[in-house]
Scaffold this active site. Structure first.
Site, mmCIF file in Angstrom:
data_model
loop_
_atom_site.group_PDB
_atom_site.id
_atom_site.type_symbol
_atom_site.label_atom_id
_atom_site.label_comp_id
_atom_site.label_asym_id
_atom_site.label_seq_id
_atom_site.Cartn_x
_atom_site.Cartn_y
_atom_site.Cartn_z
ATOM 1 N N MET A 1 41.694 40.919 58.528
ATOM 2 C CA MET A 1 41.424 42.323 58.280
ATOM 3 C C MET A 1 40.587 42.383 57.005
ATOM 4 S SD MET A 1 43.791 45.538 57.208
ATOM 5 C CE MET A 1 43.738 45.076 55.501
ATOM 6 N N PRO A 2 39.298 42.168 57.122
ATOM 7 C CA PRO A 2 38.506 42.209 55.900
ATOM 8 C C PRO A 2 38.451 43.620 55.318
ATOM 9 C CG PRO A 2 37.087 41.993 57.811
ATOM 10 C CD PRO A 2 38.499 41.911 58.298
#
Length: 92
Positions: free
Chosen positions: A30-31
């Protein structure tokens, strides 16, 4: 403007490599990209930046677009100093 674009693109590629799904075996990457910039950019400008960053993360990292978070933080000139000097006077 091209120089800034190239620097941003290099930063995005660097961030993408650090957030690649290969480094997370469960695929739960989950950047979150946090952007601090001087206040005054329009919503349209920020929208374009968010779209390009998302597209770059998808292209270079294999992330799904819906997992890419882009957070903008507008900083007042009175709260931002460069070389020991503030960019603006505090509001009175």
């Amino acid at each position: 403007m091209v120089g800034i674009h190239n620097r941003i693109q290099s930063l995005i590629i660097s961030l993408a490599r650090k957030s690649c799904p290969e480094s997370n075996p469960k695929g739960k990457a989950m950047p979150m990209i946090r952007i601090e910039l001087s206040a005054g950019r329009t919503q349209e400008q920020k929208q374009k930046v968010a779209e390009e960053i998302t597209q770059s993360m998808v292209a270079h990292c294999g992330c799904k677009p819906e997992t890419v978070h882009v957070v903008f933080e507008d900083v007042k000139p009175s709260d931002w100093a460069v070389g020991g000097k503030f960019l603006g006077a505090p509001a009175t």
